[in-house]
Design a protein around this motif. Structure first.
Motif, PDB file in Angstrom:
ATOM      1  N   ARG A  12      28.409  62.973  56.121  1.00  0.00           N
ATOM      2  CA  ARG A  12      28.197  63.195  57.551  1.00  0.00           C
ATOM      3  C   ARG A  12      28.230  64.684  57.893  1.00  0.00           C
ATOM      4  NH1 ARG A  12      25.295  61.064  60.446  1.00  0.00           N
ATOM      5  NH2 ARG A  12      26.143  59.054  61.032  1.00  0.00           N
ATOM      6  N   SER A  31      20.090  60.041  46.631  1.00  0.00           N
ATOM      7  CA  SER A  31      20.390  59.564  47.983  1.00  0.00           C
ATOM      8  C   SER A  31      21.040  58.188  48.021  1.00  0.00           C
ATOM      9  CB  SER A  31      19.126  59.549  48.828  1.00  0.00           C
ATOM     10  OG  SER A  31      18.581  60.833  48.901  1.00  0.00           O
ATOM     11  N   PRO A  32      20.515  57.201  47.270  1.00  0.00           N
ATOM     12  CA  PRO A  32      21.122  55.864  47.360  1.00  0.00           C
ATOM     13  C   PRO A  32      22.595  55.881  46.959  1.00  0.00           C
ATOM     14  CG  PRO A  32      19.009  55.748  46.239  1.00  0.00           C
ATOM     15  CD  PRO A  32      19.331  57.199  46.400  1.00  0.00           C
ATOM     16  N   PHE A  33      22.920  56.668  45.925  1.00  0.00           N
ATOM     17  CA  PHE A  33      24.297  56.730  45.450  1.00  0.00           C
ATOM     18  C   PHE A  33      25.206  57.368  46.505  1.00  0.00           C
ATOM     19  CE2 PHE A  33      27.617  59.095  43.069  1.00  0.00           C
ATOM     20  CZ  PHE A  33      28.319  57.992  42.604  1.00  0.00           C
ATOM     21  N   MET A  37      13.760  54.488  39.007  1.00  0.00           N
ATOM     22  CA  MET A  37      14.709  54.952  40.030  1.00  0.00           C
ATOM     23  C   MET A  37      13.988  55.808  41.068  1.00  0.00           C
ATOM     24  SD  MET A  37      18.342  56.119  38.631  1.00  0.00           S
ATOM     25  CE  MET A  37      17.757  56.810  37.098  1.00  0.00           C
ATOM     26  N   THR A  38      14.234  55.483  42.302  1.00  0.00           N
ATOM     27  CA  THR A  38      13.569  56.249  43.357  1.00  0.00           C
ATOM     28  C   THR A  38      14.613  56.710  44.366  1.00  0.00           C
ATOM     29  OG1 THR A  38      13.093  54.072  44.238  1.00  0.00           O
ATOM     30  CG2 THR A  38      11.257  55.274  43.274  1.00  0.00           C
ATOM     31  N   GLY A  39      14.246  57.768  45.110  1.00  0.00           N
ATOM     32  CA  GLY A  39      15.143  58.254  46.155  1.00  0.00           C
ATOM     33  C   GLY A  39      16.157  59.280  45.675  1.00  0.00           C
ATOM     34  N   LEU A  73      12.771  67.369  63.504  1.00  0.00           N
ATOM     35  CA  LEU A  73      13.052  68.396  62.497  1.00  0.00           C
ATOM     36  C   LEU A  73      12.203  68.240  61.244  1.00  0.00           C
ATOM     37  CD1 LEU A  73      16.953  68.303  62.760  1.00  0.00           C
ATOM     38  CD2 LEU A  73      15.540  70.286  63.293  1.00  0.00           C
ATOM     39  N   ASP A 123      21.378  69.631  60.267  1.00  0.00           N
ATOM     40  CA  ASP A 123      20.569  69.376  61.460  1.00  0.00           C
ATOM     41  C   ASP A 123      21.238  69.878  62.738  1.00  0.00           C
ATOM     42  OD1 ASP A 123      18.827  68.142  59.738  1.00  0.00           O
ATOM     43  OD2 ASP A 123      19.671  66.145  60.074  1.00  0.00           O
ATOM     44  N   TRP A 161      15.721  57.441  53.386  1.00  0.00           N
ATOM     45  CA  TRP A 161      16.867  58.322  53.119  1.00  0.00           C
ATOM     46  C   TRP A 161      16.862  59.566  53.992  1.00  0.00           C
ATOM     47  CZ3 TRP A 161      20.075  55.241  51.105  1.00  0.00           C
ATOM     48  CH2 TRP A 161      19.660  54.266  50.206  1.00  0.00           C
ATOM     49  N   SER A 194      18.455  49.154  39.067  1.00  0.00           N
ATOM     50  CA  SER A 194      17.571  49.807  38.106  1.00  0.00           C
ATOM     51  C   SER A 194      18.350  50.779  37.219  1.00  0.00           C
ATOM     52  CB  SER A 194      16.427  50.522  38.826  1.00  0.00           C
ATOM     53  OG  SER A 194      16.933  51.513  39.656  1.00  0.00           O
ATOM     54  N   SER A 248      11.166  54.773  49.626  1.00  0.00           N
ATOM     55  CA  SER A 248      12.234  55.447  48.884  1.00  0.00           C
ATOM     56  C   SER A 248      11.890  56.901  48.647  1.00  0.00           C
ATOM     57  CB  SER A 248      12.435  54.793  47.514  1.00  0.00           C
ATOM     58  OG  SER A 248      12.680  53.443  47.649  1.00  0.00           O
ATOM     59  N   LYS A 250      20.031  74.233  57.144  1.00  0.00           N
ATOM     60  CA  LYS A 250      19.456  73.585  55.968  1.00  0.00           C
ATOM     61  C   LYS A 250      19.085  74.592  54.870  1.00  0.00           C
ATOM     62  CE  LYS A 250      16.997  69.449  54.872  1.00  0.00           C
ATOM     63  NZ  LYS A 250      16.124  68.387  55.284  1.00  0.00           N
ATOM     64  N   TYR A 255      25.066  66.608  56.846  1.00  0.00           N
ATOM     65  CA  TYR A 255      23.924  66.509  57.748  1.00  0.00           C
ATOM     66  C   TYR A 255      24.206  67.114  59.121  1.00  0.00           C
ATOM     67  CZ  TYR A 255      21.432  64.046  54.199  1.00  0.00           C
ATOM     68  OH  TYR A 255      20.784  63.753  53.030  1.00  0.00           O
ATOM     69  N   TRP A 279      18.528  50.462  43.637  1.00  0.00           N
ATOM     70  CA  TRP A 279      18.786  51.673  42.854  1.00  0.00           C
ATOM     71  C   TRP A 279      19.850  51.394  41.788  1.00  0.00           C
ATOM     72  CZ3 TRP A 279      22.971  54.954  41.955  1.00  0.00           C
ATOM     73  CH2 TRP A 279      22.668  56.212  41.424  1.00  0.00           C
ATOM     74  N   TRP A 291      24.621  57.696  49.647  1.00  0.00           N
ATOM     75  CA  TRP A 291      24.666  56.879  50.863  1.00  0.00           C
ATOM     76  C   TRP A 291      25.622  55.710  50.682  1.00  0.00           C
ATOM     77  CZ3 TRP A 291      23.537  51.750  51.931  1.00  0.00           C
ATOM     78  CH2 TRP A 291      23.586  51.418  53.296  1.00  0.00           C
ATOM     79  N   THR A 292      25.663  55.138  49.473  1.00  0.00           N
ATOM     80  CA  THR A 292      26.580  54.028  49.222  1.00  0.00           C
ATOM     81  C   THR A 292      28.028  54.477  49.402  1.00  0.00           C
ATOM     82  OG1 THR A 292      24.990  53.134  47.653  1.00  0.00           O
ATOM     83  CG2 THR A 292      27.198  52.235  47.562  1.00  0.00           C
TER      84      THR A 292
END
Lengths: 116, 247
Positions: A75, A6-8, A1-3, B164, A82, B203, B239, B197, A87, A78, B236, A10-11
């Motif tokens: 949304r 974030s992937p979850f 698992m990478t990221g 940033l 930003d 991301w 996996s 990733s 942050k 971020y 993701w 973002w989905t």
């Protein structure tokens, strides 16, 4: 698992955005314009109650309300990171944003579950 | 008497000054001149010490990107007449270190570009006797748009996230990675996803969309990054559900 997560997240963001973009305009048109202005006959309270008694209608309302809350959370997180350069408050912002969406989701579940 | 237009040009001569300054030049106004023509007029006629990059003058080489009136532009593609009555502010591309005047240091971009392996990766080369790697027009169309990138870096100068988070790989490099992922001959999507990733990868993008707005070649890097995120998210979940299946 990478990221990381974030992937979850973002989905959820992406699914919520799709729901909001495709379905909200229909509801806004119906309940905000067509019914109050008399373009279409508004359904009676009883018939709407009958409608939401059906589990599929409840599932629809759950998706309609919950997913866009996660869209907002992502949304807004971020925007605060930003847009307002906050942050350094990341842990607090994450709790407020996704916590808010979770709380809203819990309220939706509670309300839909307890509908007569 | 010929009409003129004023150019306010950012100057930075590291041996003379610690901070960039602004110098104004009056150049002849000609309807058929682009901003780059005016800069070349300055260089040839008014001040030979002004430094800037350019090569092809026709939107192919991607080297004349600068900030014109606050927006990243190819200076060969914007006319003086777009900015009447002037003055026109010309500055180096945002977020990049300035080497001199309008010339920026692009080594960060080149490093990142290489990191995403923007070339066709094959697990095994097939012998020459088996012939060429063929592709149908449809297969070409899936990635063609992303292959139009000219590495002008306007999208980096437009991306607030790159400003940033200097570690962000950035729009053009991700779009080019996606260009090779979508190529039917390529087998490197997994290698690239492993890199993108990580922190600084896909991301980090918050879908501001400015990269796509400023792209002079209509590459749509923002679209490429969102496609990439969808593929990344699918991987993701896969996996997560099948830990033994996906790498």
């Amino acid at each position: 698992m990478t990221g990381g997560k974030s992937p979850f997240l973002w989905t959820l963001f992406s699914a919520g955005g799709t729901v909001a973009a495709l379905l909200f305009p229909i509801h806004l048109f119906l309940t905000g314009l067509a019914f109050p202005l008399g373009w279409l006959d508004a359904p009676s309270h009883e018939s709407l109650q009958d409608l939401v008694r059906h589990p599929l209608a409840r599932l629809y309302l759950f998706v309609l309300i919950s997913l866009p809350l996660f869209h907002w959370a992502h949304r807004f997180r971020y925007t605060l990171y930003d847009g307002l350069s906050l942050k350094h408050l990341a842990p607090l912002i994450v709790v407020v944003c996704y916590g808010g969406a979770l709380l809203g989701t819990a309220m939706v579940v509670y309300t839909l579950w307890n509908l007569p | 008497m010929a009409e003129t237009i004023t150019l306010s040009v950012a100057r930075y001569r590291p041996e003379e000054e610690a901070e960039p300054t602004v110098q104004t030049y009056e150049v002849p106004y000609r309807k058929d001149w682009v901003v780059l023509d005016a800069l070349n007029y300055i260089k040839d006629q008014l001040d030979g010490s002004l430094s800037f990059r350019w090569s092809c003058r026709m939107g192919v080489c991607g080297s004349c990107g600068m900030t014109v009136n606050g927006e990243p532009k190819l200076t060969c593609a914007v006319f003086l007449s777009d900015y009447l009555p002037g003055p026109i502010r010309v500055e180096p591309l945002q977020y990049f270190p300035i080497v001199r005047d309008l010339v920026v240091d692009i080594s960060d971009f080149l490093e990142k570009l290489q990191k995403v392996k923007p070339w066709i990766i094959l697990k095994e080369e097939k012998p020459l006797s088996e012939g060429e790697y063929r592709q149908t027009p449809d297969q070409l169309d899936t990635y063609k748009q992303f292959s139009m990138c000219i590495n002008c870096m306007l999208c980096y100068a437009a991306c607030p996230i790159y400003g940033l988070e200097p570690g962000f790989v950035g729009p053009a490099a991700i779009a080019l990675a996606q260009r090779y992922n979508l190529d039917s001959r390529d087998m490197g999507a997994q290698e690239r996803l492993d890199i993108l990733s990580q922190k600084g990868g896909i991301w980090d993008c918050t879908f501001v969309g400015e990269c796509t707005k400023v792209c002079p070649e209509n590459v749509d890097p923002a679209g490429a990054i969102q496609q990439y995120k969808l593929a990344g998210a699918a991987h993701w979940f896969k996996s997560l559900l099948l830990p033994w299946g996906a790498k």
